[in-house]
Design a protein around this motif. Structure first.
Motif, PDB file in Angstrom:
ATOM      1  N   LYS A  65       0.872  -1.173   0.000  1.00 37.89           N
ATOM      2  CA  LYS A  65       0.000   0.000   0.000  1.00 37.89           C
ATOM      3  C   LYS A  65       0.909   1.224   0.000  1.00 37.89           C
ATOM      4  O   LYS A  65       1.707   1.419   0.908  1.00 37.89           O
ATOM      5  CB  LYS A  65      -0.895   0.009   1.236  1.00 37.89           C
ATOM      6  N   PHE A  66       0.789   2.037  -1.030  1.00 37.33           N
ATOM      7  CA  PHE A  66       1.720   3.142  -1.219  1.00 37.33           C
ATOM      8  C   PHE A  66       1.217   4.425  -0.564  1.00 37.33           C
ATOM      9  O   PHE A  66       0.024   4.737  -0.592  1.00 37.33           O
ATOM     10  CB  PHE A  66       1.960   3.397  -2.712  1.00 37.33           C
ATOM     11  N   GLY A  67       2.154   5.168   0.004  1.00 34.65           N
ATOM     12  CA  GLY A  67       1.889   6.508   0.506  1.00 34.65           C
ATOM     13  C   GLY A  67       2.775   7.493  -0.234  1.00 34.65           C
ATOM     14  O   GLY A  67       3.947   7.188  -0.505  1.00 34.65           O
ATOM     15  N   TYR A  68       2.238   8.661  -0.571  1.00 36.33           N
ATOM     16  CA  TYR A  68       2.950   9.584  -1.454  1.00 36.33           C
ATOM     17  C   TYR A  68       3.238  10.907  -0.763  1.00 36.33           C
ATOM     18  O   TYR A  68       2.372  11.482  -0.102  1.00 36.33           O
ATOM     19  CB  TYR A  68       2.096   9.828  -2.713  1.00 36.33           C
ATOM     20  N   TYR A  69       4.479  11.374  -0.936  1.00 34.56           N
ATOM     21  CA  TYR A  69       4.879  12.719  -0.529  1.00 34.56           C
ATOM     22  C   TYR A  69       5.241  13.496  -1.783  1.00 34.56           C
ATOM     23  O   TYR A  69       5.975  12.989  -2.636  1.00 34.56           O
ATOM     24  CB  TYR A  69       6.098  12.687   0.402  1.00 34.56           C
ATOM     25  N   GLN A  93      -1.497  10.783  17.595  1.00 30.96           N
ATOM     26  CA  GLN A  93      -0.635  11.953  17.703  1.00 30.96           C
ATOM     27  C   GLN A  93       0.776  11.576  18.135  1.00 30.96           C
ATOM     28  O   GLN A  93       1.765  12.118  17.633  1.00 30.96           O
ATOM     29  CB  GLN A  93      -1.237  12.963  18.684  1.00 30.96           C
ATOM     30  N   TRP A  94       0.878  10.611  19.079  1.00 26.94           N
ATOM     31  CA  TRP A  94       2.194  10.240  19.579  1.00 26.94           C
ATOM     32  C   TRP A  94       3.067   9.639  18.472  1.00 26.94           C
ATOM     33  O   TRP A  94       4.304   9.765  18.499  1.00 26.94           O
ATOM     34  CB  TRP A  94       2.071   9.252  20.742  1.00 26.94           C
ATOM     35  N   GLN A  95       2.430   8.998  17.467  1.00 28.19           N
ATOM     36  CA  GLN A  95       3.199   8.409  16.378  1.00 28.19           C
ATOM     37  C   GLN A  95       3.873   9.500  15.534  1.00 28.19           C
ATOM     38  O   GLN A  95       5.044   9.383  15.157  1.00 28.19           O
ATOM     39  CB  GLN A  95       2.279   7.561  15.485  1.00 28.19           C
ATOM     40  N   VAL A  96       3.120  10.567  15.270  1.00 29.57           N
ATOM     41  CA  VAL A  96       3.675  11.670  14.496  1.00 29.57           C
ATOM     42  C   VAL A  96       4.752  12.390  15.313  1.00 29.57           C
ATOM     43  O   VAL A  96       5.813  12.756  14.792  1.00 29.57           O
ATOM     44  CB  VAL A  96       2.571  12.652  14.073  1.00 29.57           C
ATOM     45  N   GLU A  97       4.490  12.580  16.609  1.00 35.38           N
ATOM     46  CA  GLU A  97       5.468  13.248  17.473  1.00 35.38           C
ATOM     47  C   GLU A  97       6.764  12.448  17.545  1.00 35.38           C
ATOM     48  O   GLU A  97       7.862  13.025  17.594  1.00 35.38           O
ATOM     49  CB  GLU A  97       4.879  13.453  18.868  1.00 35.38           C
ATOM     50  N   ARG A  98       6.646  11.120  17.545  1.00 31.66           N
ATOM     51  CA  ARG A  98       7.845  10.264  17.557  1.00 31.66           C
ATOM     52  C   ARG A  98       8.699  10.526  16.317  1.00 31.66           C
ATOM     53  O   ARG A  98       9.923  10.669  16.419  1.00 31.66           O
ATOM     54  CB  ARG A  98       7.412   8.796  17.592  1.00 31.66           C
ATOM     55  N   GLU A  99       8.068  10.598  15.144  1.00 29.58           N
ATOM     56  CA  GLU A  99       8.816  10.832  13.905  1.00 29.58           C
ATOM     57  C   GLU A  99       9.423  12.232  13.880  1.00 29.58           C
ATOM     58  O   GLU A  99      10.561  12.419  13.428  1.00 29.58           O
ATOM     59  CB  GLU A  99       7.910  10.612  12.690  1.00 29.58           C
ATOM     60  N   LEU A 100       8.670  13.220  14.365  1.00 27.33           N
ATOM     61  CA  LEU A 100       9.211  14.576  14.424  1.00 27.33           C
ATOM     62  C   LEU A 100      10.417  14.645  15.350  1.00 27.33           C
ATOM     63  O   LEU A 100      11.407  15.334  15.057  1.00 27.33           O
ATOM     64  CB  LEU A 100       8.130  15.562  14.893  1.00 27.33           C
ATOM     65  N   ASN A 101      10.346  13.917  16.451  1.00 23.50           N
ATOM     66  CA  ASN A 101      11.467  13.879  17.388  1.00 23.50           C
ATOM     67  C   ASN A 101      12.709  13.279  16.727  1.00 23.50           C
ATOM     68  O   ASN A 101      13.836  13.756  16.939  1.00 23.50           O
ATOM     69  CB  ASN A 101      11.083  13.071  18.629  1.00 23.50           C
ATOM     70  N   LEU A 102      12.513  12.250  15.879  1.00 21.28           N
ATOM     71  CA  LEU A 102      13.634  11.641  15.162  1.00 21.28           C
ATOM     72  C   LEU A 102      14.247  12.618  14.163  1.00 21.28           C
ATOM     73  O   LEU A 102      15.424  12.500  13.801  1.00 21.28           O
ATOM     74  CB  LEU A 102      13.170  10.371  14.439  1.00 21.28           C
ATOM     75  N   VAL A 125       6.758  17.765   8.530  1.00 27.14           N
ATOM     76  CA  VAL A 125       5.453  17.328   9.045  1.00 27.14           C
ATOM     77  C   VAL A 125       4.857  16.257   8.132  1.00 27.14           C
ATOM     78  O   VAL A 125       4.325  15.241   8.593  1.00 27.14           O
ATOM     79  CB  VAL A 125       4.509  18.536   9.171  1.00 27.14           C
ATOM     80  N   MET A 126       4.947  16.473   6.812  1.00 25.48           N
ATOM     81  CA  MET A 126       4.400  15.485   5.870  1.00 25.48           C
ATOM     82  C   MET A 126       5.147  14.163   5.949  1.00 25.48           C
ATOM     83  O   MET A 126       4.540  13.081   5.908  1.00 25.48           O
ATOM     84  CB  MET A 126       4.458  16.041   4.448  1.00 25.48           C
ATOM     85  N   LEU A 127       6.485  14.222   6.043  1.00 25.35           N
ATOM     86  CA  LEU A 127       7.260  12.994   6.164  1.00 25.35           C
ATOM     87  C   LEU A 127       6.929  12.265   7.460  1.00 25.35           C
ATOM     88  O   LEU A 127       6.819  11.030   7.481  1.00 25.35           O
ATOM     89  CB  LEU A 127       8.758  13.311   6.112  1.00 25.35           C
ATOM     90  N   ALA A 128       6.761  13.013   8.537  1.00 22.20           N
ATOM     91  CA  ALA A 128       6.407  12.394   9.828  1.00 22.20           C
ATOM     92  C   ALA A 128       5.071  11.677   9.718  1.00 22.20           C
ATOM     93  O   ALA A 128       4.908  10.556  10.230  1.00 22.20           O
ATOM     94  CB  ALA A 128       6.354  13.464  10.915  1.00 22.20           C
ATOM     95  N   CYS A 129       4.109  12.298   9.065  1.00 31.60           N
ATOM     96  CA  CYS A 129       2.789  11.680   8.880  1.00 31.60           C
ATOM     97  C   CYS A 129       2.900  10.393   8.079  1.00 31.60           C
ATOM     98  O   CYS A 129       2.281   9.376   8.421  1.00 31.60           O
ATOM     99  CB  CYS A 129       1.855  12.671   8.187  1.00 31.60           C
ATOM    100  N   LEU A 130       3.705  10.426   7.023  1.00 31.83           N
ATOM    101  CA  LEU A 130       3.834   9.272   6.137  1.00 31.83           C
ATOM    102  C   LEU A 130       4.490   8.094   6.859  1.00 31.83           C
ATOM    103  O   LEU A 130       3.989   6.955   6.824  1.00 31.83           O
ATOM    104  CB  LEU A 130       4.657   9.674   4.910  1.00 31.83           C
ATOM    105  N   PHE A 131       5.607   8.346   7.541  1.00 27.90           N
ATOM    106  CA  PHE A 131       6.337   7.258   8.187  1.00 27.90           C
ATOM    107  C   PHE A 131       5.691   6.818   9.497  1.00 27.90           C
ATOM    108  O   PHE A 131       6.031   5.754  10.019  1.00 27.90           O
ATOM    109  CB  PHE A 131       7.790   7.672   8.408  1.00 27.90           C
ATOM    110  N   ALA A 132       4.775   7.625  10.036  1.00 28.46           N
ATOM    111  CA  ALA A 132       4.060   7.223  11.253  1.00 28.46           C
ATOM    112  C   ALA A 132       3.009   6.161  10.972  1.00 28.46           C
ATOM    113  O   ALA A 132       2.586   5.433  11.878  1.00 28.46           O
ATOM    114  CB  ALA A 132       3.399   8.446  11.902  1.00 28.46           C
ATOM    115  N   GLN A 133       2.567   6.057   9.722  1.00 29.38           N
ATOM    116  CA  GLN A 133       1.519   5.099   9.371  1.00 29.38           C
ATOM    117  C   GLN A 133       2.109   3.695   9.219  1.00 29.38           C
ATOM    118  O   GLN A 133       3.140   3.506   8.581  1.00 29.38           O
ATOM    119  CB  GLN A 133       0.847   5.511   8.060  1.00 29.38           C
ATOM    120  N   GLU A 134       1.432   2.721   9.763  1.00 31.36           N
ATOM    121  CA  GLU A 134       1.889   1.344   9.664  1.00 31.36           C
ATOM    122  C   GLU A 134       1.426   0.739   8.339  1.00 31.36           C
ATOM    123  O   GLU A 134       0.327   1.009   7.864  1.00 31.36           O
ATOM    124  CB  GLU A 134       1.355   0.529  10.842  1.00 31.36           C
ATOM    125  N   GLY A 135       2.293  -0.098   7.755  1.00 36.52           N
ATOM    126  CA  GLY A 135       1.928  -0.801   6.533  1.00 36.52           C
ATOM    127  C   GLY A 135       1.944   0.055   5.283  1.00 36.52           C
ATOM    128  O   GLY A 135       1.360  -0.324   4.258  1.00 36.52           O
TER     129      GLY A 135
END
Length: 489
Positions: A65-69, A93-102, A125-135
């Motif tokens: 399943k593809f996600g696009y930036y 929210q914590w998933q996005v915050e985790r990616e932003l922290n990285l 922010v967009m990259l954090a949203c994309l990589f926070a999603q599982e699968g």
């Protein structure tokens, strides 16, 4: 690991030559794959095909399943988090915050209106949203655009540490070298898949090009020689025919037989030579051709074209630059450096007289100085190239010639600007600036979306002509080769 299998892929936009024809590929989801190629070759199109957003012929097989930036934001005036959670309801929210922290980015950005974020902050922010999603398997289309040098370094480190794979396009070769382990390159008539980073691919490409150039030179010599032989044979046959016509006292039967024999030999030889020439022309390999650009720089008696003294720019509640002073002298290229959000683009607006905030200090432009601009946001360019040139008050033939030099295919000239790829649209914006008669150039991130061949064209043009310029750019290779002065904001 999930494979991506492409069988006999063929795709063309209506009225245009195929971007892909009978292509076969086997890709792995474990790879950090760099998708490379010149503008207009189909990188973004391939991303759309993988997402089933375009009709194509034959098969793309995968369970991914593809996600696009980058993705579209529904309400730029609303908070970032509200936009993300409405788009991906299952997102925490914590998933996005985790990616932003990285990415060493303050999670407080989630509670700002999206349109108040700088381009670099929007990217994170967009990259954090994309990589926070599982699968989700990420397709990253030019994430380095609008990122400052510090931001590019952070994102490179972030992506390098990811254990999962992705496909990424970027024209920043230093950035790509840090993160990718495979390359897929859309060349003129083939797809080239190789293990290694950008530098590995480019070294192999140069070797192939050098071999092709040597082979082409020998083939062209052979073709030239064969054409000369063909011409000589035809001249002999013609001489025999003329001898028959002009010699009234000679043995007509003998001369006719001789002429017929020569003509027959000539016809047979011509067929053989034509075949030999055709065979050699079919072996000629196409090498990327890069030709010098031109610029419509106008002479001026001014020694200093632009002077800024103790300038401060402020948006309500958001101070930008302060106490800034600089000068752009004739034949000088001044590069504005600094982090995203520090007011570099706002400075351009202030120089052009359309800054919406509060400003203090002095901006002085030489009398009768014509300024040409390359804008960071040029999405309002639309319609036919001919109407665009007319509205921009530039010579249409010069404009098209520059587009050809930048590598745009003639078949694209009839495509409305808004339907072109982002790289092609950038070439339209750049060609307009190069064609305009000007004394001073303000270029805001001119390298965004442009391939490395175009980047080298621009570097050589600036080095040779030395037009007065104030440039916002984050690409270190470019800055090192053209800057006569660097101003940190």
């Amino acid at each position: 690991m999930e494979p991506i299998t492409i069988n006999n892929l063929t795709f063309a936009y209506p009225g245009q030559a195929p971007l892909f024809k009978d292509c076969n590929l086997n890709l792995s989801s474990n790879w950090k794959l760099g998708l490379l190629g010149r503008n207009g070759r189909g990188k973004t199109t391939l991303f759309k095909i993988l997402q089933n957003r375009l009709d194509y012929r034959d098969q793309v097989q995968t369970n991914l399943k593809f996600g696009y930036y980058p993705f579209d934001v529904a309400d730029p005036d609303d908070f970032v988090w509200n936009n993300l959670s409405n788009m991906v309801p299952q997102l925490e929210q914590w998933q996005v915050e985790r990616e932003l922290n990285l990415m060493q980015t303050d999670a407080a950005l989630l509670w700002q209106p999206f349109n108040t974020l700088s381009g670099g902050e929007q990217t994170r922010v967009m990259l954090a949203c994309l990589f926070a999603q599982e699968g989700i398997f990420p397709l990253l289309d030019e994430p380095t655009n609008h990122l400052d040098q510090a931001g590019r370094s952070l994102i490179a480190q972030y992506l390098k540490q990811k254990k999962s794979g992705f496909i990424i396009t970027s024209h920043d070769q230093i950035f790509l070298d840090e993160i990718i382990d495979h390359t897929l390159v859309i060349e003129q008539h083939q797809l080239v898949l190789a293990k290694g980073n950008y530098s590995n691919y480019f070294a192999q490409k140069q070797q192939r090009d050098n071999t092709a150039i040597s082979t082409n030179e020998q083939l062209l010599k052979d073709i030239h020689h064969l054409k000369q032989v063909r011409q000589t044979k035809q001249q002999w046959a013609q001489q025999a025919e003329n001898e028959k016509k002009n010699n009234s006292h000679a043995d007509k039967g003998f001369i006719s037989a001789k002429a017929a024999k020569m003509m027959k030999k000539s016809t047979i030889m011509k067929g053989r030579l034509d075949k030999a020439i055709e065979d050699r022309q079919g072996l000629l390999q196409e090498v990327e051709k890069v030709v010098p650009l031109t610029i419509n720089l106008q002479p001026t008696h001014h020694q200093t074209l632009l002077s800024i003294d103790k300038l401060s720019l402020i948006f309500p509640g958001h101070p930008l630059c302060s106490n800034l002073s600089l000068k752009v002298a004739n034949h000088e290229q001044v590069i504005l450096c600094g982090n995203n959000g520090n007011g570099k683009s706002s400075l351009f607006h202030a120089i052009l007289g359309d800054f919406n905030g509060t400003q203090d200090g002095q901006i002085t432009i030489g009398s009768n100085i014509k300024i040409s601009v390359v804008r960071q946001n040029y999405l309002y360019n639309h319609g036919s190239l001919q109407n665009f040139a007319k509205n921009s008050k530039i010579d249409y033939d010069t404009f098209l010639n520059l587009l050809r030099k930048l590598g745009m295919a003639r078949s694209t000239f009839n495509v409305p600007i808004e339907q072109m790829s982002m790289g092609q649209q950038k070439k339209v914006e750049l060609a307009r600036s190069l064609a305009q008669p000007a004394h001073l150039y303000l270029w805001d991130e001119p390298l965004n979306y442009l391939d490395t061949y175009n980047q080298e064209q621009i570097i050589k043009l600036i080095q040779e002509v030395r037009p007065p310029m104030l440039i916002i750019e984050h690409d270190k290779h470019f800055i090192d080769h053209v800057a006569t002065q660097k101003i940190q904001i």
